[in-house]
Write a protein that holds these residues in place. Sequence first.
Motif, PDB file in Angstrom:
ATOM      1  N   MET A   1      31.796  69.758   8.907  1.00  0.00           N
ATOM      2  CA  MET A   1      31.002  70.615   9.998  1.00  0.00           C
ATOM      3  C   MET A   1      31.935  70.876  10.414  1.00  0.00           C
ATOM      4  SD  MET A   1      28.386  67.629  11.330  1.00  0.00           S
ATOM      5  CE  MET A   1      26.983  67.266  10.599  1.00  0.00           C
ATOM      6  N   ASN A   2      32.105  71.705  11.084  1.00  0.00           N
ATOM      7  CA  ASN A   2      33.128  72.583  12.028  1.00  0.00           C
ATOM      8  C   ASN A   2      32.807  72.851  13.370  1.00  0.00           C
ATOM      9  OD1 ASN A   2      35.665  72.977  10.490  1.00  0.00           O
ATOM     10  ND2 ASN A   2      34.527  74.395   9.582  1.00  0.00           N
ATOM     11  N   ARG A   3      32.384  72.099  14.365  1.00  0.00           N
ATOM     12  CA  ARG A   3      31.384  71.847  15.211  1.00  0.00           C
ATOM     13  C   ARG A   3      32.329  72.741  16.137  1.00  0.00           C
ATOM     14  NH1 ARG A   3      28.338  65.989  15.376  1.00  0.00           N
ATOM     15  NH2 ARG A   3      30.399  65.476  14.475  1.00  0.00           N
ATOM     16  N   LEU A   4      33.155  72.132  16.169  1.00  0.00           N
ATOM     17  CA  LEU A   4      34.240  72.936  17.749  1.00  0.00           C
ATOM     18  C   LEU A   4      35.188  74.258  16.474  1.00  0.00           C
ATOM     19  CD1 LEU A   4      35.378  69.598  18.632  1.00  0.00           C
ATOM     20  CD2 LEU A   4      33.849  71.010  19.873  1.00  0.00           C
ATOM     21  N   GLN A   5      34.514  75.162  15.722  1.00  0.00           N
ATOM     22  CA  GLN A   5      34.913  76.342  15.682  1.00  0.00           C
ATOM     23  C   GLN A   5      35.579  76.982  16.795  1.00  0.00           C
ATOM     24  OE1 GLN A   5      35.695  76.153  11.607  1.00  0.00           O
ATOM     25  NE2 GLN A   5      37.403  77.936  12.441  1.00  0.00           N
ATOM     26  N   GLY A   6      36.892  77.018  16.690  1.00  0.00           N
ATOM     27  CA  GLY A   6      37.559  78.122  18.128  1.00  0.00           C
ATOM     28  C   GLY A   6      37.260  77.998  18.877  1.00  0.00           C
ATOM     29  N   LYS A   7      37.025  76.489  19.494  1.00  0.00           N
ATOM     30  CA  LYS A   7      37.037  75.729  20.263  1.00  0.00           C
ATOM     31  C   LYS A   7      38.729  75.153  20.877  1.00  0.00           C
ATOM     32  CE  LYS A   7      32.785  76.448  21.341  1.00  0.00           C
ATOM     33  NZ  LYS A   7      32.775  77.351  22.297  1.00  0.00           N
ATOM     34  N   TYR A   8      38.988  75.083  22.364  1.00  0.00           N
ATOM     35  CA  TYR A   8      40.404  74.749  22.385  1.00  0.00           C
ATOM     36  C   TYR A   8      40.278  73.600  23.384  1.00  0.00           C
ATOM     37  CZ  TYR A   8      42.096  79.233  19.995  1.00  0.00           C
ATOM     38  OH  TYR A   8      42.818  79.837  19.925  1.00  0.00           O
ATOM     39  N   ALA A   9      40.831  72.323  23.542  1.00  0.00           N
ATOM     40  CA  ALA A   9      41.278  71.465  23.953  1.00  0.00           C
ATOM     41  C   ALA A   9      42.450  71.112  25.303  1.00  0.00           C
ATOM     42  CB  ALA A   9      40.472  70.596  23.281  1.00  0.00           C
ATOM     43  N   LEU A  10      42.316  70.386  25.548  1.00  0.00           N
ATOM     44  CA  LEU A  10      43.216  69.639  26.745  1.00  0.00           C
ATOM     45  C   LEU A  10      43.201  68.427  27.184  1.00  0.00           C
ATOM     46  CD1 LEU A  10      45.255  70.645  29.689  1.00  0.00           C
ATOM     47  CD2 LEU A  10      44.947  68.913  28.764  1.00  0.00           C
ATOM     48  N   ILE A  11      43.846  67.252  25.782  1.00  0.00           N
ATOM     49  CA  ILE A  11      43.179  65.595  25.721  1.00  0.00           C
ATOM     50  C   ILE A  11      44.177  65.373  26.626  1.00  0.00           C
ATOM     51  CG2 ILE A  11      42.810  63.412  24.630  1.00  0.00           C
ATOM     52  CD1 ILE A  11      41.776  66.064  22.745  1.00  0.00           C
ATOM     53  N   THR A  12      44.765  64.817  27.502  1.00  0.00           N
ATOM     54  CA  THR A  12      45.758  63.506  28.288  1.00  0.00           C
ATOM     55  C   THR A  12      45.662  62.026  27.864  1.00  0.00           C
ATOM     56  OG1 THR A  12      44.157  62.607  29.583  1.00  0.00           O
ATOM     57  CG2 THR A  12      45.816  64.682  30.283  1.00  0.00           C
ATOM     58  N   GLY A  13      46.601  61.847  27.431  1.00  0.00           N
ATOM     59  CA  GLY A  13      46.830  59.969  26.893  1.00  0.00           C
ATOM     60  C   GLY A  13      46.494  60.292  25.283  1.00  0.00           C
ATOM     61  N   ALA A  14      46.611  61.191  24.852  1.00  0.00           N
ATOM     62  CA  ALA A  14      46.497  61.196  23.560  1.00  0.00           C
ATOM     63  C   ALA A  14      47.425  61.030  22.242  1.00  0.00           C
ATOM     64  CB  ALA A  14      46.929  62.723  23.420  1.00  0.00           C
ATOM     65  N   SER A  15      48.405  60.123  23.175  1.00  0.00           N
ATOM     66  CA  SER A  15      49.275  59.411  22.555  1.00  0.00           C
ATOM     67  C   SER A  15      48.890  57.737  21.655  1.00  0.00           C
ATOM     68  CB  SER A  15      50.779  59.347  23.145  1.00  0.00           C
ATOM     69  OG  SER A  15      50.010  58.317  23.848  1.00  0.00           O
ATOM     70  N   GLN A  16      47.633  57.725  21.957  1.00  0.00           N
ATOM     71  CA  GLN A  16      47.426  56.762  21.323  1.00  0.00           C
ATOM     72  C   GLN A  16      45.716  56.235  21.556  1.00  0.00           C
ATOM     73  OE1 GLN A  16      49.700  53.419  22.729  1.00  0.00           O
ATOM     74  NE2 GLN A  16      49.831  53.488  24.782  1.00  0.00           N
ATOM     75  N   GLY A  17      45.064  55.319  20.981  1.00  0.00           N
ATOM     76  CA  GLY A  17      43.288  54.563  21.568  1.00  0.00           C
ATOM     77  C   GLY A  17      43.405  55.501  21.314  1.00  0.00           C
ATOM     78  N   LEU A  18      41.924  56.046  22.291  1.00  0.00           N
ATOM     79  CA  LEU A  18      40.717  56.958  22.216  1.00  0.00           C
ATOM     80  C   LEU A  18      41.248  57.397  22.441  1.00  0.00           C
ATOM     81  CD1 LEU A  18      37.494  56.892  22.374  1.00  0.00           C
ATOM     82  CD2 LEU A  18      37.657  56.682  25.084  1.00  0.00           C
ATOM     83  N   GLY A  19      42.547  58.646  23.435  1.00  0.00           N
ATOM     84  CA  GLY A  19      42.342  59.645  23.687  1.00  0.00           C
ATOM     85  C   GLY A  19      43.408  60.663  21.901  1.00  0.00           C
ATOM     86  N   ARG A  20      43.955  59.417  21.319  1.00  0.00           N
ATOM     87  CA  ARG A  20      44.693  59.907  20.065  1.00  0.00           C
ATOM     88  C   ARG A  20      43.299  60.104  19.014  1.00  0.00           C
ATOM     89  NH1 ARG A  20      45.139  58.069  14.904  1.00  0.00           N
ATOM     90  NH2 ARG A  20      47.064  57.873  13.690  1.00  0.00           N
ATOM     91  N   GLN A  21      42.467  59.267  18.906  1.00  0.00           N
ATOM     92  CA  GLN A  21      41.285  59.897  17.702  1.00  0.00           C
ATOM     93  C   GLN A  21      40.461  60.697  18.371  1.00  0.00           C
ATOM     94  OE1 GLN A  21      40.954  57.088  14.800  1.00  0.00           O
ATOM     95  NE2 GLN A  21      39.591  59.352  14.375  1.00  0.00           N
ATOM     96  N   LEU A  22      40.344  61.213  19.896  1.00  0.00           N
ATOM     97  CA  LEU A  22      39.680  62.112  19.678  1.00  0.00           C
ATOM     98  C   LEU A  22      39.605  63.331  19.505  1.00  0.00           C
ATOM     99  CD1 LEU A  22      38.542  61.121  23.503  1.00  0.00           C
ATOM    100  CD2 LEU A  22      37.264  61.480  21.497  1.00  0.00           C
ATOM    101  N   ALA A  23      41.923  63.937  19.111  1.00  0.00           N
ATOM    102  CA  ALA A  23      42.344  64.324  19.308  1.00  0.00           C
ATOM    103  C   ALA A  23      42.251  65.036  17.746  1.00  0.00           C
ATOM    104  CB  ALA A  23      43.899  64.581  19.517  1.00  0.00           C
ATOM    105  N   ILE A  24      42.404  63.652  17.111  1.00  0.00           N
ATOM    106  CA  ILE A  24      42.151  63.636  15.683  1.00  0.00           C
ATOM    107  C   ILE A  24      40.986  64.661  15.168  1.00  0.00           C
ATOM    108  CG2 ILE A  24      41.721  62.989  13.684  1.00  0.00           C
ATOM    109  CD1 ILE A  24      44.396  60.987  14.798  1.00  0.00           C
ATOM    110  N   ASP A  25      39.827  63.653  15.808  1.00  0.00           N
ATOM    111  CA  ASP A  25      37.962  64.156  15.380  1.00  0.00           C
ATOM    112  C   ASP A  25      37.768  65.703  15.716  1.00  0.00           C
ATOM    113  OD1 ASP A  25      38.302  61.600  13.925  1.00  0.00           O
ATOM    114  OD2 ASP A  25      36.741  61.149  16.381  1.00  0.00           O
ATOM    115  N   PHE A  26      38.708  66.207  16.966  1.00  0.00           N
ATOM    116  CA  PHE A  26      38.360  67.602  17.189  1.00  0.00           C
ATOM    117  C   PHE A  26      39.038  68.427  16.203  1.00  0.00           C
ATOM    118  CE2 PHE A  26      37.111  68.440  21.604  1.00  0.00           C
ATOM    119  CZ  PHE A  26      36.679  67.225  22.002  1.00  0.00           C
ATOM    120  N   ALA A  27      39.981  67.937  15.742  1.00  0.00           N
ATOM    121  CA  ALA A  27      40.530  68.984  14.430  1.00  0.00           C
ATOM    122  C   ALA A  27      39.920  68.757  13.881  1.00  0.00           C
ATOM    123  CB  ALA A  27      41.967  68.388  14.771  1.00  0.00           C
ATOM    124  N   ARG A  28      39.266  67.505  13.304  1.00  0.00           N
ATOM    125  CA  ARG A  28      38.945  67.546  11.517  1.00  0.00           C
ATOM    126  C   ARG A  28      37.032  68.117  12.380  1.00  0.00           C
ATOM    127  NH1 ARG A  28      38.184  61.907  11.519  1.00  0.00           N
ATOM    128  NH2 ARG A  28      39.946  61.885  10.265  1.00  0.00           N
TER     129      ARG A  28
END
Length: 163
Positions: A1-28
């Motif tokens: 799926m590409n639900r976030l196609q063309g979208k740009y995000a800023l994620i704080t606390g992205a080095s580990q835990g939930l922030g890291r997983q959100l960044a990976i999922d947004f890319a996916r």
Amino acid sequence: MNRLQGKYALITGASQGLGRQLAIDFAREGAAGIAIVSRSVDLLEKVRHSIQEIAPNTQVLVIGADLNKHEEIERVVATTLNEFNGHLDVLINNASTIGPSPMPYLLDYPLEDFHNVINTNLIAPFLLIKKALPAMIENSGSIINVTSDAGVISGSGEHLSYL
């Protein structure tokens, strides 16, 4: 799926835990660009590598910053908007701190630690929203503020006394 196609995000606390997983999922999910923010650039580089393995076409912007420093917030938002050509669709305020551990009673809470908790968990997200919102309005952007129940329930599961 590409639900976030063309979208740009800023994620704080992205080095580990939930922030890291959100960044990976947004890319996916097809995000065009993700700005990942943390104090630890080394850990962010590992997150960037993970993202690029999954989604090599996603632009990943690594920003090392201490969000307790207000000038850093300005730099984070300015850098993100500059690199993403003024686009920002999602802001995720995930960076946080629970303060000293074990968590003291409020009356015993050291003032410096209390300032740090308030600054990280309340002031920094407010300032990020304030700086990012003008760029997000045109595209009906989304702001997600992550919180925890750590202030109500201690690590042992006991309810804390506030006085």
